[in-house]
Scaffold this motif. Structure first.
Motif, PDB file in Angstrom:
ATOM      1  N   LEU A   1       0.826  -1.204   0.000  1.00 25.63           N
ATOM      2  CA  LEU A   1       0.000   0.000   0.000  1.00 25.63           C
ATOM      3  C   LEU A   1       0.863   1.258   0.000  1.00 25.63           C
ATOM      4  O   LEU A   1       0.629   2.185  -0.779  1.00 25.63           O
ATOM      5  CB  LEU A   1      -0.930  -0.003   1.218  1.00 25.63           C
ATOM      6  CG  LEU A   1      -1.813   1.234   1.402  1.00 25.63           C
ATOM      7  CD1 LEU A   1      -2.745   1.414   0.209  1.00 25.63           C
ATOM      8  CD2 LEU A   1      -2.617   1.127   2.698  1.00 25.63           C
ATOM      9  N   GLY A   2       1.869   1.307   0.884  1.00 29.20           N
ATOM     10  CA  GLY A   2       2.708   2.496   0.961  1.00 29.20           C
ATOM     11  C   GLY A   2       3.702   2.598  -0.172  1.00 29.20           C
ATOM     12  O   GLY A   2       4.085   3.700  -0.573  1.00 29.20           O
TER      13      GLY A   2
ATOM     14  N   SER B   1       5.539   2.938   3.751  1.00 29.15           N
ATOM     15  CA  SER B   1       5.177   1.632   4.295  1.00 29.15           C
ATOM     16  C   SER B   1       4.660   1.762   5.720  1.00 29.15           C
ATOM     17  O   SER B   1       3.709   1.086   6.118  1.00 29.15           O
ATOM     18  CB  SER B   1       6.390   0.704   4.258  1.00 29.15           C
ATOM     19  OG  SER B   1       6.797   0.464   2.931  1.00 29.15           O
ATOM     20  N   ALA B   2       5.297   2.643   6.502  1.00 32.36           N
ATOM     21  CA  ALA B   2       4.835   2.862   7.871  1.00 32.36           C
ATOM     22  C   ALA B   2       3.430   3.464   7.879  1.00 32.36           C
ATOM     23  O   ALA B   2       2.567   3.052   8.664  1.00 32.36           O
ATOM     24  CB  ALA B   2       5.813   3.779   8.601  1.00 32.36           C
ATOM     25  N   ALA B   3       3.183   4.432   6.998  1.00 28.07           N
ATOM     26  CA  ALA B   3       1.845   5.014   6.896  1.00 28.07           C
ATOM     27  C   ALA B   3       0.835   3.963   6.459  1.00 28.07           C
ATOM     28  O   ALA B   3      -0.302   3.921   6.941  1.00 28.07           O
ATOM     29  CB  ALA B   3       1.863   6.180   5.909  1.00 28.07           C
TER      30      ALA B   3
ATOM     31  N   VAL C   1      -6.518  -4.364  -4.851  1.00 26.83           N
ATOM     32  CA  VAL C   1      -6.984  -3.077  -5.375  1.00 26.83           C
ATOM     33  C   VAL C   1      -5.809  -2.184  -5.742  1.00 26.83           C
ATOM     34  O   VAL C   1      -5.776  -1.577  -6.826  1.00 26.83           O
ATOM     35  CB  VAL C   1      -7.896  -2.381  -4.345  1.00 26.83           C
ATOM     36  CG1 VAL C   1      -8.266  -0.980  -4.826  1.00 26.83           C
ATOM     37  CG2 VAL C   1      -9.146  -3.207  -4.085  1.00 26.83           C
ATOM     38  N   VAL C   2      -4.814  -2.105  -4.857  1.00 26.06           N
ATOM     39  CA  VAL C   2      -3.660  -1.235  -5.103  1.00 26.06           C
ATOM     40  C   VAL C   2      -2.881  -1.699  -6.326  1.00 26.06           C
ATOM     41  O   VAL C   2      -2.462  -0.887  -7.158  1.00 26.06           O
ATOM     42  CB  VAL C   2      -2.747  -1.194  -3.860  1.00 26.06           C
ATOM     43  CG1 VAL C   2      -1.428  -0.495  -4.178  1.00 26.06           C
ATOM     44  CG2 VAL C   2      -3.448  -0.474  -2.716  1.00 26.06           C
ATOM     45  N   LEU C   3      -2.677  -3.010  -6.452  1.00 24.85           N
ATOM     46  CA  LEU C   3      -1.918  -3.513  -7.596  1.00 24.85           C
ATOM     47  C   LEU C   3      -2.621  -3.236  -8.919  1.00 24.85           C
ATOM     48  O   LEU C   3      -1.972  -3.077  -9.958  1.00 24.85           O
ATOM     49  CB  LEU C   3      -1.671  -5.016  -7.433  1.00 24.85           C
ATOM     50  CG  LEU C   3      -0.676  -5.415  -6.340  1.00 24.85           C
ATOM     51  CD1 LEU C   3      -0.586  -6.928  -6.238  1.00 24.85           C
ATOM     52  CD2 LEU C   3       0.702  -4.824  -6.617  1.00 24.85           C
ATOM     53  N   MET C   4      -3.946  -3.179  -8.895  1.00 21.76           N
ATOM     54  CA  MET C   4      -4.680  -2.889 -10.117  1.00 21.76           C
ATOM     55  C   MET C   4      -4.676  -1.400 -10.450  1.00 21.76           C
ATOM     56  O   MET C   4      -4.606  -1.012 -11.615  1.00 21.76           O
ATOM     57  CB  MET C   4      -6.125  -3.390 -10.000  1.00 21.76           C
ATOM     58  CG  MET C   4      -6.272  -4.906 -10.049  1.00 21.76           C
ATOM     59  SD  MET C   4      -7.997  -5.434 -10.151  1.00 21.76           S
ATOM     60  CE  MET C   4      -8.620  -4.906  -8.538  1.00 21.76           C
ATOM     61  N   ILE C   5      -4.749  -0.556  -9.425  1.00 19.70           N
ATOM     62  CA  ILE C   5      -4.901   0.884  -9.658  1.00 19.70           C
ATOM     63  C   ILE C   5      -3.563   1.618  -9.613  1.00 19.70           C
ATOM     64  O   ILE C   5      -3.273   2.458 -10.464  1.00 19.70           O
ATOM     65  CB  ILE C   5      -5.868   1.488  -8.611  1.00 19.70           C
ATOM     66  CG1 ILE C   5      -7.246   0.844  -8.759  1.00 19.70           C
ATOM     67  CG2 ILE C   5      -5.959   2.995  -8.779  1.00 19.70           C
ATOM     68  CD1 ILE C   5      -8.240   1.282  -7.705  1.00 19.70           C
ATOM     69  N   ARG C   6      -2.758   1.320  -8.626  1.00 24.47           N
ATOM     70  CA  ARG C   6      -1.481   2.027  -8.425  1.00 24.47           C
ATOM     71  C   ARG C   6      -0.438   1.017  -7.974  1.00 24.47           C
ATOM     72  O   ARG C   6      -0.114   0.927  -6.782  1.00 24.47           O
ATOM     73  CB  ARG C   6      -1.668   3.134  -7.381  1.00 24.47           C
ATOM     74  CG  ARG C   6      -0.554   4.148  -7.325  1.00 24.47           C
ATOM     75  CD  ARG C   6      -0.875   5.251  -6.315  1.00 24.47           C
ATOM     76  NE  ARG C   6       0.228   6.152  -6.131  1.00 24.47           N
ATOM     77  CZ  ARG C   6       0.454   7.248  -6.852  1.00 24.47           C
ATOM     78  NH1 ARG C   6      -0.371   7.551  -7.832  1.00 24.47           N
ATOM     79  NH2 ARG C   6       1.490   8.033  -6.595  1.00 24.47           N
ATOM     80  N   PRO C   7       0.112   0.223  -8.876  1.00 24.97           N
ATOM     81  CA  PRO C   7       0.972  -0.910  -8.499  1.00 24.97           C
ATOM     82  C   PRO C   7       2.245  -0.523  -7.771  1.00 24.97           C
ATOM     83  O   PRO C   7       2.851  -1.379  -7.117  1.00 24.97           O
ATOM     84  CB  PRO C   7       1.283  -1.580  -9.849  1.00 24.97           C
ATOM     85  CG  PRO C   7       0.981  -0.558 -10.882  1.00 24.97           C
ATOM     86  CD  PRO C   7      -0.108   0.296 -10.325  1.00 24.97           C
ATOM     87  N   PHE C   8       2.665   0.731  -7.851  1.00 24.11           N
ATOM     88  CA  PHE C   8       3.871   1.164  -7.133  1.00 24.11           C
ATOM     89  C   PHE C   8       3.547   1.745  -5.763  1.00 24.11           C
ATOM     90  O   PHE C   8       4.434   2.236  -5.070  1.00 24.11           O
ATOM     91  CB  PHE C   8       4.668   2.182  -7.972  1.00 24.11           C
ATOM     92  CG  PHE C   8       3.831   3.301  -8.533  1.00 24.11           C
ATOM     93  CD1 PHE C   8       3.631   4.460  -7.817  1.00 24.11           C
ATOM     94  CD2 PHE C   8       3.232   3.174  -9.774  1.00 24.11           C
ATOM     95  CE1 PHE C   8       2.854   5.488  -8.333  1.00 24.11           C
ATOM     96  CE2 PHE C   8       2.455   4.197 -10.300  1.00 24.11           C
ATOM     97  CZ  PHE C   8       2.265   5.352  -9.580  1.00 24.11           C
ATOM     98  N   GLY C   9       2.283   1.673  -5.334  1.00 27.39           N
ATOM     99  CA  GLY C   9       1.890   2.112  -3.999  1.00 27.39           C
ATOM    100  C   GLY C   9       1.575   3.593  -3.918  1.00 27.39           C
ATOM    101  O   GLY C   9       1.820   4.365  -4.847  1.00 27.39           O
TER     102      GLY C   9
END
Length: 290
Positions: free
Chosen positions: A230-231, A239-241, A272-280
């Motif tokens: 996610l981060g 990553s911490a956030a 969801v993240v990998l589909m929309i924003r794969p770099f976090g």
């Protein structure tokens, strides 16, 4: 409303632990482009060693903090020198699979030495309850949150202003160029494993204090991985956030929808993240010209 703030407080606490684990994933990936799937087991082993030392020395929680850091540093150095360094130059998937095997080995070793039954941790910072506005936290939970925020700030300074941090960023950007510039890439890799092991060791100490000490605590490593995705795999602060976000969403999902949602919400977020924003959310977009 009190129920909401209770869920929020516990979500922040577990999110801080996820954040510490996620930082460990991000540090190693940022330096070496390798995902260490043995991080949860390294965290668990550190916690068991700290428990044993605490039992035999009567050290309290704060006395065990430097012990955990020292043990984590030694463990990280041994793993990097014995297992990782000889595999430099090998395909990344080979190193990743080696970390999977290491995870199985450590988990089996812990059960063999300490048994499979949960243990009562030997040290605790106390049962004091702190009130931060409408949010109430046990002292150990507040320590977890404060520690994560301090480590986030420390790594921001480290990567921006220290020679080792700048060298680590250079090695992550282009290993060949870093070597040509005289950077000791092997030392940078060792430093990354030491820093990751230290954050994981502190996470293990906090998990043992807040929850319990048992072989299943290694699952926090896998459950903290969605926070890294996610981060951003290469974003330590992100990553911490991500840990805070995952922890809060898990607790709110369990409290308002059902317990089963807590176990899967992090991995749903990964999809969801990998589909929309794969770099976090905070990761670096890699652009390749072909």
């Amino acid at each position: 409303m009190n129920y909401f703030f209770a869920l929020l407080g516990s979500g922040l606490a577990v999110g801080a632990i996820y954040g510490l684990v996620a930082i460990g994933f991000a540090i190693i990936y940022r330096a070496t482009r390798v995902i260490n799937f043995a991080l949860g087991e390294m965290m668990m082993l550190n916690a068991y060693i700290a428990h044993t030392i605490g039992v035999h020395t009567a050290l309290g929680f704060w006395g065990l903090v430097p012990v955990v850091i020292v043990v984590s540093v030694l463990l990280g150095l041994v793993i990097e020198f014995v297992l990782i360094r000889p595999m430099i130059g090998e395909p990344t998937i080979s190193i990743v699979m080696m970390t999977v095997g290491l995870a199985v080995f450590i988990r089996s070793l812990v059960v063999l030495v300490w048994g499979a039954a949960p243990l009562e941790f030997s040290a605790s910072p106390g049962d004091i309850v702190l009130s931060l506005g409408p949010v109430r936290l046990y002292l150990a939970q507040a320590i977890a949150i404060g520690l994560l925020l301090a480590i986030m700030a420390g790594f921001a300074v480290f990567y921006r202003y220290t020679r080792s941090g700048i060298a680590m960023r250079a090695a992550a950007n282009d290993e060949t160029v870093a070597l040509l510039m005289g950077i000791d890439v092997r030392r940078i890799y060792a430093l990354a494993w030491v820093l990751a092991a230290s954050t994981a060791g502190l996470a293990g100490l906090l998990i043992s204090t807040i929850y319990e000490l048992g072989p299943d605590m290694s699952a926090f490593g896998l459950r903290g991985f969605p926070a890294t995705i996610l981060g951003g795999l290469d974003a330590v602060g992100g990553s911490a956030a991500g840990g805070f976000i995952i922890g809060i969403l898990e607790n709110l999902g369990e409290g308002y929808v059902g317990r089963g949602l807590k176990e899967i919400i992090g991995f749903v977020i990964i999809l969801v993240v990998l589909m929309i924003r794969p770099f976090g959310l905070f990761g670096t977009r890699n652009v390749e010209r072909v």
